[in-house]
Design an enzyme around this catalytic site. Structure first.
Site, short mmCIF file in Angstrom:
data_model
loop_
_atom_site.label_atom_id
_atom_site.label_comp_id
_atom_site.label_asym_id
_atom_site.label_seq_id
_atom_site.Cartn_x
_atom_site.Cartn_y
_atom_site.Cartn_z
N TYR A 131 0.84 -1.19 -0.02
CA TYR A 131 -0.01 0.00 -0.06
C TYR A 131 0.83 1.26 -0.04
O TYR A 131 2.13 1.51 0.24
CB TYR A 131 -1.00 -0.17 1.07
CG TYR A 131 -0.79 -0.01 2.55
CD1 TYR A 131 -1.79 -0.48 3.53
CD2 TYR A 131 0.74 0.09 3.07
CE1 TYR A 131 -1.26 -0.42 4.89
CE2 TYR A 131 1.16 0.29 4.47
CZ TYR A 131 -0.10 -0.19 5.41
OH TYR A 131 0.18 -0.22 6.55
N GLU A 132 0.13 2.44 -0.23
CA GLU A 132 0.65 3.63 -0.39
C GLU A 132 1.75 3.89 -1.70
O GLU A 132 2.73 4.44 -1.74
CB GLU A 132 1.60 4.12 0.95
CG GLU A 132 0.65 4.25 2.05
CD GLU A 132 -0.78 5.24 1.94
OE1 GLU A 132 -0.75 5.83 0.90
OE2 GLU A 132 -1.62 4.67 2.63
N GLY A 133 1.32 2.82 -2.62
CA GLY A 133 2.13 2.63 -3.86
C GLY A 133 3.14 1.56 -3.65
O GLY A 133 3.98 1.65 -2.91
#
Length: 598
Positions: A440-442
């Site tokens: 997550y978050e890229g």
């Protein structure tokens, strides 16, 4: 429950002796956290972590969150009480601006205490982490009215925050999002759509939840240029500024996840919910990236925190578990077997984890200090230089520390053998919890592309050249120091590999973009190794200076630093050569097969 002790002494060593924390006493907030106060803050955060936060971790994993028929969500046993202790202690607003009720302390201090608390319970601290990111976005892009309306209650933890980006059909490619915003006569908007994977989207630990939602205003351009960001609270506020009528936003379901069970990961439904534009119309990505960049550094910290917690559990088990005899002769002949910590392969695992964790802690704190300089320094050149390095290092911190955090959780599980596969010993939870940080978050592949495609060429390569110079200058300054030679030589070799890889990309990526994509993950990890090696160079230099000055009772601490740093340089740093070799092969073989051949 595996044991955990906050590494306060190690943090103080990095901040005070390696990074020269006192040198920044002229910056806003630093004078309020002088070295003695810093030590007290770290000590109190350690107590909160070990006594209040850590005991909730096991229950959070076993129980998870529960969604009820009315869409409300109950968090696991002990979460509300622990969050209340955290909130009442002012920890959520530690680095938030004083004008909104925060303490305005350095981001580096916030980073230090956050590592401990995430190690204690990653899922619980996510509720606070998302809130801090939302605070940063509103501070940077909100109007004065929005700041005064939302920030005080978010800073004190009475209200929490979220970020709503992902939709079922739109993950990294946010230009595909469909959530729409229809202007209302009073200047607000009606938000309709569905968001998925929303961490802390609904829970019972705050009086209100302030969602930051990406949506497209009717008639806006297609793609990312037509995206706006909106403040959409769970409850609309009454005339007194308190939560009143329920807004048109609800939790449709909870995701059934591999890990972080204690965090409510929600499918959020927006049905004509009232929202207010944050920042400029069609400028949503710029505003959201304020939140995402902070979140990415926070996720990198999650990787470090999970790796440290897993390491400590593995060390305790390795000292206690009796199995076999040392290859060099029995170490505890009065017992039927030796503890497994005597075996070289167990030492390999533990030393690898330890050496990377300690360098990772220094890298996280060094990056946090760059953030403080970028936002607080009165000198424009210093701000620019710090901001350059902060931007450059964000994908490295996120990608490398989360990769290593997961690797360390798996390695710790291996130390336990069969007992590591059993839930009650806690190692499998670290493996499951740490895995999400790589996604997550890229996802980390995206971080690698960001580094190669955006951060390297930005401002004509100004940031990466500054990093190369800083590391090179350190090696040159310590070249004649015989005690530093094993460290500077290995670091210089890694730097040479990184510079060669960078030059290869300059020469081969522009004409053939697939070369950049094929090299990106190896380049990210090569960059990370050099950054970690640079941290070790500085730590060993500080430790040797302390020993030379007469360290007294602390000598063993500094001697251990030197040995651990040497292990990193001898056993971990050489991986730079393998990354360079892979980068130099290009993309031909990787892209040769047609899709139907897979």
């Amino acid at each position: 429950m595996p044991p955990y002790t906050a590494p306060v002494r190690d943090t103080l060593f990095v901040l005070n002796d390696v990074l020269g924390y006192e040198r920044y006493s002229n910056l806003p907030g630093f004078a309020d956290a002088s070295p003695d106060i810093l030590e007290a803050i770290l000590g109190e955060s350690a107590k909160l972590t070990e006594n209040i936060i850590l005991p909730t971790n096991r229950a959070g994993d076993l129980e998870g969150c529960t969604r009820h028929e009315d869409g409300s969500v109950t968090t696991p046993k002990g979460f509300r009480e622990a969050f209340d202790e955290y909130r009442q202690g002012g920890w959520l607003g530690l680095a938030a601006p004083a004008e909104f009720g925060g303490q305005g302390l350095p981001y580096a201090v916030h980073t230090a205490v956050s590592e401990y608390m995430i190690s204690g319970n990653m899922a619980l601290l996510m509720y606070a982490g998302l809130t801090q990111g939302a605070i940063a976005a509103i501070v940077t892009h909100g109007s004065d009215e929005q700041k005064s309306t939302w920030l005080p209650k978010m800073v004190d933890g009475t209200w929490t925050g979220t970020m709503n980006l992902t939709e079922p059909h739109a993950g990294t490619d946010l230009g595909l999002l469909r959530t729409k915003a229809v202007p209302a006569d009073d200047g607000s908007y009606k938000i309709s759509g569905q968001k998925i994977f929303i961490s802390a989207g609904e829970h019972d630990m705050a009086d209100n939840i302030v969602h930051l939602v990406l949506a497209r205003i009717e008639g806006a351009p297609e793609g990312t240029k037509g995206i706006s960001l909106f403040i959409v609270p769970k409850f609309l506020l009454d005339v007194s500024g308190n939560p009143g009528t329920r807004n048109g936003v609800s939790c449709g379901s909870l995701e059934e996840k591999m890990g972080i069970h204690g965090n409510a990961t929600c499918v959020m439904n927006y049905d004509g919910a009232t929202g207010w534009l944050l920042g400029e119309a069609n400028g949503g990505l710029k505003a959201m990236f304020t939140m995402m960049n902070e979140a990415r550094l926070g996720v990198g910290l999650q990787g470090l925190a999970m790796g440290e917690a897993a390491y400590q559990g593995a060390v305790a088990y390795a000292k206690d578990r009796l199995q076999g005899r040392s290859l060099s002769g029995a170490k505890e002949p009065d017992k039927k077997a030796d503890p497994i910590i005597v075996h070289p392969d167990i030492r390999r695992i533990l030393m690898t984890m330890r050496s990377v964790n300690e360098a990772g802690r220094a890298l996280a704190l060094w990056t946090a200090l760059k953030s403080d300089i970028a936002h607080r320094s009165p000198d424009e050149k210093d701000r620019q230089a710090a901001d350059d390095l902060l931007g450059l290092m964000t994908p490295v911190v996120k990608g490398v520390l989360t990769d290593k955090g997961f690797e360390h959780a798996v390695m710790a599980q291996q130390v336990f053998g069969g007992h590591g596969y059993i839930e009650e010993n806690g190692m499998s939870q670290y493996v499951r919890d740490a895995r999400i940080a790589m996604i997550y978050e890229g996802a980390n592949g995206i971080q690698a592309l960001d580094l190669v495609g955006r951060k390297l060429p930005m401002h004509g390569g100004r940031a990466v050249q500054a990093f190369f110079k800083e590391v090179g200058d350190f090696c040159e300054a310590n070249r004649s120091d015989e005690k530093m030679a094993p460290f500077t030589k290995a670091l210089k070799k890694g730097l040479n590999d990184l510079q060669a890889a960078t030059m290869w990309l300059v020469q081969n990526a522009m004409t053939k973009p697939d070369n950049a994509g094929a090299a990106s993950t190896d380049y990210l990890n090569l960059f990370g190794l050099v950054a970690l090696g640079y941290m070790w160079g500085q730590m060993v230099k500080a430790a040797q200076d302390k020993l030379a000055a007469g360290a007294g009772d602390s000598a063993s601490f500094y001697e251990t630093k030197v040995v651990t740093g040497r292990y990193f340089m001898e056993r971990v740093m050489p991986e730079t050569s393998a990354h360079l070799a892979r980068i130099s092969t290009g993309s031909d073989t990787m892209m040769a097969l047609p899709a139907e051949a897979f």
